[in-house]
Design an enzyme around this catalytic site. Structure first.
Site, PDB file in Angstrom:
ATOM      1  N   ASP A  85      46.565  38.783  40.777  1.00 56.73           N
ATOM      2  CA  ASP A  85      46.078  37.586  41.482  1.00 56.73           C
ATOM      3  C   ASP A  85      46.065  37.764  42.991  1.00 56.73           C
ATOM      4  O   ASP A  85      46.243  36.809  43.752  1.00 56.73           O
ATOM      5  CB  ASP A  85      46.921  36.337  41.121  1.00 56.73           C
ATOM      6  CG  ASP A  85      46.993  36.122  39.627  1.00 56.73           C
ATOM      7  OD1 ASP A  85      45.954  36.293  38.976  1.00 56.73           O
ATOM      8  OD2 ASP A  85      48.082  35.811  39.118  1.00 56.73           O
ATOM      9  N   LYS A 114      41.456  40.600  43.991  1.00 57.01           N
ATOM     10  CA  LYS A 114      40.653  41.815  43.752  1.00 57.01           C
ATOM     11  C   LYS A 114      39.179  41.491  43.521  1.00 57.01           C
ATOM     12  O   LYS A 114      38.303  42.216  43.977  1.00 57.01           O
ATOM     13  CB  LYS A 114      41.183  42.583  42.533  1.00 57.01           C
ATOM     14  CG  LYS A 114      42.568  43.172  42.753  1.00 57.01           C
ATOM     15  CD  LYS A 114      43.087  43.830  41.506  1.00 57.01           C
ATOM     16  CE  LYS A 114      43.412  42.854  40.402  1.00 57.01           C
ATOM     17  NZ  LYS A 114      44.515  41.928  40.674  1.00 57.01           N
ATOM     18  N   GLY A 158      41.593  37.372  35.684  1.00 59.75           N
ATOM     19  CA  GLY A 158      40.727  36.262  36.071  1.00 59.75           C
ATOM     20  C   GLY A 158      40.301  36.504  37.500  1.00 59.75           C
ATOM     21  O   GLY A 158      41.103  36.384  38.410  1.00 59.75           O
ATOM     22  N   HIS A 159      39.073  36.941  37.689  1.00 59.17           N
ATOM     23  CA  HIS A 159      38.599  37.251  39.032  1.00 59.17           C
ATOM     24  C   HIS A 159      37.678  36.129  39.516  1.00 59.17           C
ATOM     25  O   HIS A 159      36.623  35.889  38.937  1.00 59.17           O
ATOM     26  CB  HIS A 159      37.884  38.611  39.035  1.00 59.17           C
ATOM     27  CG  HIS A 159      38.827  39.756  38.772  1.00 59.17           C
ATOM     28  ND1 HIS A 159      38.414  41.023  38.486  1.00 59.17           N
ATOM     29  CD2 HIS A 159      40.180  39.795  38.772  1.00 59.17           C
ATOM     30  CE1 HIS A 159      39.482  41.800  38.321  1.00 59.17           C
ATOM     31  NE2 HIS A 159      40.558  41.073  38.477  1.00 59.17           N
ATOM     32  N   GLN A 165      44.993  43.046  37.051  1.00 60.44           N
ATOM     33  CA  GLN A 165      46.437  42.811  37.195  1.00 60.44           C
ATOM     34  C   GLN A 165      46.950  43.528  38.458  1.00 60.44           C
ATOM     35  O   GLN A 165      46.190  43.714  39.386  1.00 60.44           O
ATOM     36  CB  GLN A 165      47.210  43.251  35.941  1.00 60.44           C
ATOM     37  CG  GLN A 165      46.956  42.374  34.714  1.00 60.44           C
ATOM     38  CD  GLN A 165      45.702  42.719  33.965  1.00 60.44           C
ATOM     39  OE1 GLN A 165      45.457  43.876  33.671  1.00 60.44           O
ATOM     40  NE2 GLN A 165      44.904  41.735  33.639  1.00 60.44           N
TER      41      GLN A 165
HETATM   42  P1  IMP Z   1      49.492  39.891  28.956  1.00 60.82           P
HETATM   43  O1  IMP Z   1      48.753  40.829  29.847  1.00 60.82           O
HETATM   44  O2  IMP Z   1      48.683  38.715  28.527  1.00 60.82           O
HETATM   45  O3  IMP Z   1      50.145  40.604  27.810  1.00 60.82           O
HETATM   46  O4  IMP Z   1      50.715  39.267  29.808  1.00 60.82           O
HETATM   47  C1  IMP Z   1      51.798  40.071  30.267  1.00 60.82           C
HETATM   48  C2  IMP Z   1      52.250  39.639  31.656  1.00 60.82           C
HETATM   49  O5  IMP Z   1      51.245  39.978  32.607  1.00 60.82           O
HETATM   50  C3  IMP Z   1      52.476  38.142  31.816  1.00 60.82           C
HETATM   51  O6  IMP Z   1      53.530  37.930  32.735  1.00 60.82           O
HETATM   52  C4  IMP Z   1      51.177  37.643  32.436  1.00 60.82           C
HETATM   53  O7  IMP Z   1      51.347  36.448  33.160  1.00 60.82           O
HETATM   54  C5  IMP Z   1      50.847  38.812  33.337  1.00 60.82           C
HETATM   55  N1  IMP Z   1      49.411  38.938  33.616  1.00 60.82           N
HETATM   56  C6  IMP Z   1      48.461  39.426  32.787  1.00 60.82           C
HETATM   57  N2  IMP Z   1      47.258  39.405  33.391  1.00 60.82           N
HETATM   58  C7  IMP Z   1      47.454  38.931  34.621  1.00 60.82           C
HETATM   59  C8  IMP Z   1      46.591  38.707  35.742  1.00 60.82           C
HETATM   60  O8  IMP Z   1      45.389  38.973  35.721  1.00 60.82           O
HETATM   61  N3  IMP Z   1      47.179  38.193  36.855  1.00 60.82           N
HETATM   62  C9  IMP Z   1      48.505  37.938  36.928  1.00 60.82           C
HETATM   63  N4  IMP Z   1      49.348  38.139  35.926  1.00 60.82           N
HETATM   64  C10 IMP Z   1      48.830  38.631  34.778  1.00 60.82           C
END
Ligand code: IMP
Length: 446
Positions: free
Chosen positions: A12, A15, A39-40, A234
């Site tokens: 977040d 990017k 989520g971009h 991420q």
């Molecule tokens: P998952 O990727 O859905 O398995 O989540 C694993 C961890 O990564 C959790 O803490 C999510 O909140 C975090 N996470 C996954 N994708 C994002 C992102 O795009 N931005 C911020 N945190 C993320």
């Protein structure tokens, strides 16, 4: 020149905006890891577009967007995203299949991956309220698990009914046992092979025009010296190897993931590559896990203010993001792990008007001062941040700033300190969501 964009914090960082901006200089834009957990958010001409799966370069006409092998790919989300781009006028249906290509090798997220992710999260929340991961519930972890357990379904399989049936049988077998014995009482229904097969085949039929050997397309771009932009999702501290494990996502978010996740070699790009680390002027985190500079409990009013001003709510799940001061120990770590050559500093406008701005320059742990991110989660949970305090800066007209000297002196002092500490220059400053609210100090594409 080729450019890799990575998140230098916990995701977040902004990017999407940087990829959108730099896509102008690239011909091919590649997503190489993660899935629609990303989520971009892009704001172009005042219009907001949120993308989860399709590379953010799609808003530039004519650019080729690849979803490479390292991505876990949810076809249903993909079609929804195309539909919304078409409805919004950013893309035509014909253009879609010529501009977007999906690797045959990418692994597929099917409805049962999502279901399992959500059941596990709900179960963990009940049984270990302080220790659950807080995933996005999009099936990311279960799909990557199937991949490394060698029972995953790949995009190319969706086009081969016999193979798909055999592979689905293998993928479903253990899950049904799990659903029956562990999750049945919590809504874990059995997966029906025939139903799953028909759903997957129907998705495959729609997907056919988009499927390609993305690696071959990339090799051709490299051979013809056509600039490539690798779009990470991420952030480094969520990397499955280098992040704050186990509070991480399931993919290689660091720049190494751009190689394995797209099928190019360590030397394929030679010297013509820049790695841009995207970092906010403060830090946020969604989901559980250690966060040394978090201010939710120490400065709750400021946390609430920054969350509001910065719009710090998840683009994927809407969850409120946890807020903290900039952590230079963690940022330096990200510079090393990724080989970052330049920093894009985002959202410094959100800090404007504060009397003082803090940055963490070391941690205290058990009476010692340490300057590295500890590998042990237990140590990371126990560190206390040591801060350097800077005078804040007043509001300024970001849109009119053309160079560093147009920025408030206090902000420049803050930037100088960051650069000296992490050892790489700030190449881009973003001071608002729009394309024009950006100061490009050095174009990484040259
Ligand atoms: P998952 O990727 O859905 O398995 O989540 C694993 C961890 O990564 C959790 O803490 C999510 O909140 C975090 N996470 C996954 N994708 C994002 C992102 O795009 N931005 C911020 N945190 C993320």
């Amino acid at each position: 020149m080729n450019v890799v964009i990575v998140g230098a914090q916990w995701g977040d960082e902004g990017k999407g905006k940087v990829v959108d901006l730099l896509s102008e200089h690239a011909e091919t834009i590649v997503r190489y890891q993660g899935g629609n957990n990303a989520g971009h958010t892009l704001v172009v001409g005042g219009k907001k577009t949120v993308l989860h799966l399709i590379p953010s370069g799609i808003l530039h006409a004519g650019k080729v967007c690849l979803i490479a092998n390292g991505v876990v790919f949810d076809p249903e989300v993909f079609f929804e995203e195309i539909e919304s781009l078409v409805v919004g006028g950013a893309l035509t249906q014909d253009d879609a299949s010529s501009r977007i290509k999906v690797s045959e090798r990418a692994h597929v997220i099917l409805p049962f991956h999502r279901k399992l992710d959500q059941l596990r999260e709900a179960y963990a929340k009940r049984s270990q309220p302080d220790a659950h991961i807080g995933t996005t519930g999009r099936g990311i972890g279960p799909a990557y698990e199937d991949k490394v357990a060698r029972r995953g379904i790949q995009v190319g399989d969706l086009l081969r009914p016999d193979l798909l049936r055999r592979k689905l049988e293998g993928a479903i077998f253990e899950k049904n046992a799990l659903l029956k014995h562990l999750y049945a009482a919590h809504g874990g229904e059995q997966i029906d092979l025939e139903e799953a097969l028909q759903v997957a085949l129907a998705l495959g039929r729609r997907l056919r025009p988009f499927v390609a050997d993305a690696r071959v397309l990339l090799q051709s771009a490299i051979a013809h010296r056509r600039p490539i932009l690798f779009e990470g999702a991420q952030g480094t501290l969520l990397d499955v190897d280098h992040g704050t494990y186990p509070y991480v996502t399931s993919s290689s978010t660091a720049s190494g993931g751009a190689l394995t996740g797209s099928g190019i070699g360590l030397t394929s790009l030679g010297r013509s590559v820049e790695v841009i680390g995207i970092a906010k002027a403060y830090v946020t985190r969604v989901g559980s896990g250690p966060f040394p500079t978090e201010i939710e409990h120490t400065e709750p009013e400021l946390a609430a203010k920054l969350r509001k001003v910065g719009g710090e709510f998840g683009a994927t799940t809407g969850r409120a993001r946890r807020i903290g001061w900039l952590d230079l120990v963690a940022l330096k770590y990200a510079v090393e792990v990724n080989g970052i050559t330049g920093i894009a500093l985002m959202k410094s406008d959100v800090l404007q008007g504060l009397d003082a701005v803090k940055v963490c320059t070391a941690y205290r742990l058990g009476g010692n001062t340490i300057y590295d991110l500890p590998a042990s989660i237990e140590d990371l949970e126990n560190v206390e941040p040591a801060y350097e305090v800077f005078p804040g800066w007043d509001a300024y007209d970001a849109a009119k700033a053309r160079s560093r000297s147009d920025l408030p002196a206090e902000m420049v002092a803050y930037m100088d300190f960051i650069e000296r500490f992490v050892g790489v220059p700030i190449v881009l400053m973003s001071t608002g969501p729009g394309r024009h609210e950006t100061l490009l100090l050095k174009n990484p594409f040259g």
